[in-house]
Design a protein around this motif. Sequence first.
Motif, PDB file in Angstrom:
ATOM      1  N   ARG A  77      -4.611  -8.051   8.852  1.00 40.47           N
ATOM      2  CA  ARG A  77      -3.486  -7.943   9.778  1.00 40.47           C
ATOM      3  C   ARG A  77      -2.922  -6.526   9.831  1.00 40.47           C
ATOM      4  NH1 ARG A  77       1.341 -12.201   9.033  1.00 40.47           N
ATOM      5  NH2 ARG A  77      -0.399 -13.684   9.267  1.00 40.47           N
ATOM      6  N   GLY A  78      -3.049  -5.771   8.762  1.00 39.25           N
ATOM      7  CA  GLY A  78      -2.505  -4.415   8.733  1.00 39.25           C
ATOM      8  C   GLY A  78      -1.624  -4.218   7.516  1.00 39.25           C
ATOM      9  N   TYR A  79      -0.700  -3.236   7.610  1.00 34.50           N
ATOM     10  CA  TYR A  79       0.170  -2.883   6.490  1.00 34.50           C
ATOM     11  C   TYR A  79       1.555  -3.497   6.665  1.00 34.50           C
ATOM     12  CZ  TYR A  79      -3.448   0.645   5.725  1.00 34.50           C
ATOM     13  OH  TYR A  79      -4.645   1.276   5.526  1.00 34.50           O
ATOM     14  N   LEU A  80       2.068  -4.047   5.595  1.00 32.45           N
ATOM     15  CA  LEU A  80       3.390  -4.654   5.607  1.00 32.45           C
ATOM     16  C   LEU A  80       4.457  -3.585   5.867  1.00 32.45           C
ATOM     17  CD1 LEU A  80       5.092  -7.233   5.012  1.00 32.45           C
ATOM     18  CD2 LEU A  80       5.149  -6.476   2.619  1.00 32.45           C
TER      19      LEU A  80
ATOM     20  N   ARG B 165       4.257   6.594  -1.002  1.00 32.36           N
ATOM     21  CA  ARG B 165       4.653   5.189  -1.141  1.00 32.36           C
ATOM     22  C   ARG B 165       3.419   4.308  -1.112  1.00 32.36           C
ATOM     23  NH1 ARG B 165       8.549   2.846   3.022  1.00 32.36           N
ATOM     24  NH2 ARG B 165       7.092   3.737   4.518  1.00 32.36           N
ATOM     25  N   PRO B 166       3.286   3.357  -2.042  1.00 32.76           N
ATOM     26  CA  PRO B 166       2.198   2.374  -1.929  1.00 32.76           C
ATOM     27  C   PRO B 166       2.370   1.573  -0.643  1.00 32.76           C
ATOM     28  CG  PRO B 166       3.259   2.267  -4.083  1.00 32.76           C
ATOM     29  CD  PRO B 166       4.117   3.137  -3.231  1.00 32.76           C
ATOM     30  N   LYS B 167       1.268   1.069  -0.108  1.00 33.23           N
ATOM     31  CA  LYS B 167       1.348   0.289   1.127  1.00 33.23           C
ATOM     32  C   LYS B 167       0.695  -1.073   0.906  1.00 33.23           C
ATOM     33  CE  LYS B 167      -2.673   2.853   2.964  1.00 33.23           C
ATOM     34  NZ  LYS B 167      -2.864   3.737   1.810  1.00 33.23           N
ATOM     35  N   GLY B 168       1.352  -2.118   1.406  1.00 31.12           N
ATOM     36  CA  GLY B 168       0.870  -3.474   1.203  1.00 31.12           C
ATOM     37  C   GLY B 168      -0.072  -3.909   2.310  1.00 31.12           C
TER      38      GLY B 168
ATOM     39  N   GLU C 183       9.763  -1.829  -8.780  1.00 31.66           N
ATOM     40  CA  GLU C 183      10.989  -1.927  -7.994  1.00 31.66           C
ATOM     41  C   GLU C 183      10.687  -1.740  -6.517  1.00 31.66           C
ATOM     42  OE1 GLU C 183      13.422   1.044  -9.778  1.00 31.66           O
ATOM     43  OE2 GLU C 183      14.527  -0.395 -10.994  1.00 31.66           O
ATOM     44  N   PHE C 184       9.841  -0.741  -6.203  1.00 35.35           N
ATOM     45  CA  PHE C 184       9.505  -0.500  -4.804  1.00 35.35           C
ATOM     46  C   PHE C 184       8.798  -1.703  -4.193  1.00 35.35           C
ATOM     47  CE2 PHE C 184       6.289   0.570  -1.668  1.00 35.35           C
ATOM     48  CZ  PHE C 184       7.073   1.149  -0.675  1.00 35.35           C
ATOM     49  N   MET C 185       7.820  -2.257  -4.915  1.00 39.31           N
ATOM     50  CA  MET C 185       7.048  -3.375  -4.378  1.00 39.31           C
ATOM     51  C   MET C 185       7.933  -4.604  -4.162  1.00 39.31           C
ATOM     52  SD  MET C 185       3.696  -2.698  -6.758  1.00 39.31           S
ATOM     53  CE  MET C 185       2.804  -4.182  -6.358  1.00 39.31           C
ATOM     54  N   LEU C 186       8.837  -4.881  -5.110  1.00 43.18           N
ATOM     55  CA  LEU C 186       9.741  -6.025  -4.953  1.00 43.18           C
ATOM     56  C   LEU C 186      10.643  -5.854  -3.736  1.00 43.18           C
ATOM     57  CD1 LEU C 186      10.825  -6.776  -8.627  1.00 43.18           C
ATOM     58  CD2 LEU C 186       9.814  -8.417  -7.046  1.00 43.18           C
ATOM     59  N   GLU C 187      11.150  -4.637  -3.553  1.00 40.00           N
ATOM     60  CA  GLU C 187      12.044  -4.382  -2.426  1.00 40.00           C
ATOM     61  C   GLU C 187      11.272  -4.399  -1.105  1.00 40.00           C
ATOM     62  OE1 GLU C 187      15.039  -0.878  -0.765  1.00 40.00           O
ATOM     63  OE2 GLU C 187      14.154  -0.728  -2.768  1.00 40.00           O
ATOM     64  N   ASP C 188      10.079  -3.781  -1.086  1.00 41.76           N
ATOM     65  CA  ASP C 188       9.314  -3.665   0.149  1.00 41.76           C
ATOM     66  C   ASP C 188       8.812  -5.032   0.621  1.00 41.76           C
ATOM     67  OD1 ASP C 188       8.025  -1.817   2.137  1.00 41.76           O
ATOM     68  OD2 ASP C 188       6.194  -2.708   1.320  1.00 41.76           O
ATOM     69  N   ALA C 189       8.361  -5.865  -0.306  1.00 41.59           N
ATOM     70  CA  ALA C 189       7.786  -7.152   0.067  1.00 41.59           C
ATOM     71  C   ALA C 189       8.838  -8.238   0.280  1.00 41.59           C
ATOM     72  CB  ALA C 189       6.781  -7.614  -0.988  1.00 41.59           C
TER      73      ALA C 189
END
Length: 639
Positions: A375-378, A158-161, A92-98
């Motif tokens: 590029r860095g973190y999303l 929180r995971p970071k993309g 859920e977090f990844m879908l919302e964050d990305a």
Amino acid sequence: DKCVHQLFEEQVERTPDAMAVICEEEQLTYRELNERANQLAHELLALGVGPETRVGICVKRSLEMMVGLLGIHKAGGCYVPLDPKYPRERLEFMLEDAQMPVLLTQDKLQAGFKIETPNLKVICLDGLRFNQRAAAPRIAVKPENLAYVIYTSGSTGRPKGVMVTHRNVVNFFAGMDRVLGVEPGIWLAVTSISFDISVLELFWTLTRGFKVILQPDDDHVPASTPHGPSMDQTGDASNPPLPANGWGRSVPEQILRHGVTHLQCTPSLAKTFVLAPESLAAMRRLQKLLLGGEALPGSLAKRLREIMSGKIINMYGPTETTVWSAVHRVEETDNIIPIGRPIANTEIYILDKNLQPAPIHVAGEIFIGGEGVTRGYLNRLELTAEKFIRNPFSADPSARLYRTGDLGRFRADGTIEFLDRIDNQVKIRGHRIELGEIELAFSRHPAVREIVVVAREDTPGDKRLVAYVVAASDPKPTAAELRRFAQDKLPEPMTPSAFVFLDALPLTPNGKVNRKALPVPEGRRPELETAYLAPHTGQEKIIAKVWQELLGVEAVGLNDNFFDLGGNSLLVVQAQARLREALGRDLPVVKLFQYPSVKALAGFLGEHEPVSLAKIHDRGRRKQAAFNGRQKYNHEVMS
């Protein structure tokens, strides 16, 4: 000046009828794979996908997975891998964050994928009908556009993309050309696409003319990851180094069946192969073995050199600098294995606290610059600014360095030696893990007042996570209860192997937790929800003894669960090898997941007539002959 899919298309022109991908009994040639990916790309374009569009992909390892990844690239988008075995909260977090407008999945997963995201368009890859040829769409995607976003464990909970461009990846390919050569071979791909080292297995290979064997998922085995990777020497548990599910059981069989020449895995997995006599013939077949995701012990390297005649290569590099950044070919004279030298267009600096170069043999933090720096973190501008700093050694004002948090030093010959971490990030079985993320997850449990998680290596070569808990109530929660709680919040590699309950955490004079004063786990049987009942048959006692020795627990009860006692995916592989030797029985590793208690496993073994290893090997030879026959028939049909 090229993108990943464009390099693949050039390879299709060179070898259209060569076999590209095989998964179990299915296979696709380069032309077939390209045409299916083209058709998917047109479907994605119709949904608005284009350059910089993030597309989620949640699939089992299959031919559809490869079609999906290439189709996303051909539409100009970047893929975001979502492991179907991740906890729902993490997905859920990844879908919302990305903020992904499109998700690729499969029919068998869609029913269980009940996360509701507004305006999310879902395509089931196994529902598409690939019955017509399609030309590649013409999209104005550039090397500076994103190729993928992979999530890594985050210290804040929180995971970071990590945002990786095509230019980053293509430069990595150039580095691998120099390390591995460009002569095509047969690569067994075992790594989950949630780990960036899968980019080497799936994309570098297909742009260089390899035949790729996909190790399939095993539905009974929980997600693990290694591989993989990124220590990668930084693999990452929330990405997870590591590898396809169930692979410990059949990787050697796959190597022998397909004549595999190249394999990439963690040292932890390679160790399980060395311990299993039936794996040695497979290891001898390999021409190149790539090891990464964690430090390579000199003793393991020595044993591998005794077994193999092929090259053994130690790899290092975080996700933030695109898969591998440094490599070292293991030599006979190596005792402590270095991480080697930078790959193409990559710079590695070892700096002190003032960002000044450390002298030879003096420890400092490893900083990485060059074309691999991503590029860095999303959506994490502050963290990106903290970790990706301006390169003070470059005249280019846009050049950046990534600060890895790894300690290392230069040797006199210019090779680099990895020493340790400078923070609370650890590597367990090739997975990169932020201890703060685990602690934050457990702090939400109502029965936990305080918790500290550390990585311990009380037995050399066996690093495990241990949680020290101060309970908020009496009675205290059981280890099994906390483990179940973790399964809903964290990937399997981030679940502690042991829980130690304390009245209070030890503190330093300035009030911080004194991690050095945390006690060694005593090896007692943890508090479980099942009462202790001693094993009584000979077979039950053998199973219990193997588990005791492997898990470091002084007593194992008849109804105790292997995983509640601290077991994990790689320990299952070791348990299988030891039980096979102790019982003289072939025991597929999947059965240890299906029957995780002593009683259940002994019951399964009692119900099934022992099968000799000779019969197993004979059955394998018959399967191989049948597979070869099918391949010959398919080749004749195509001709």
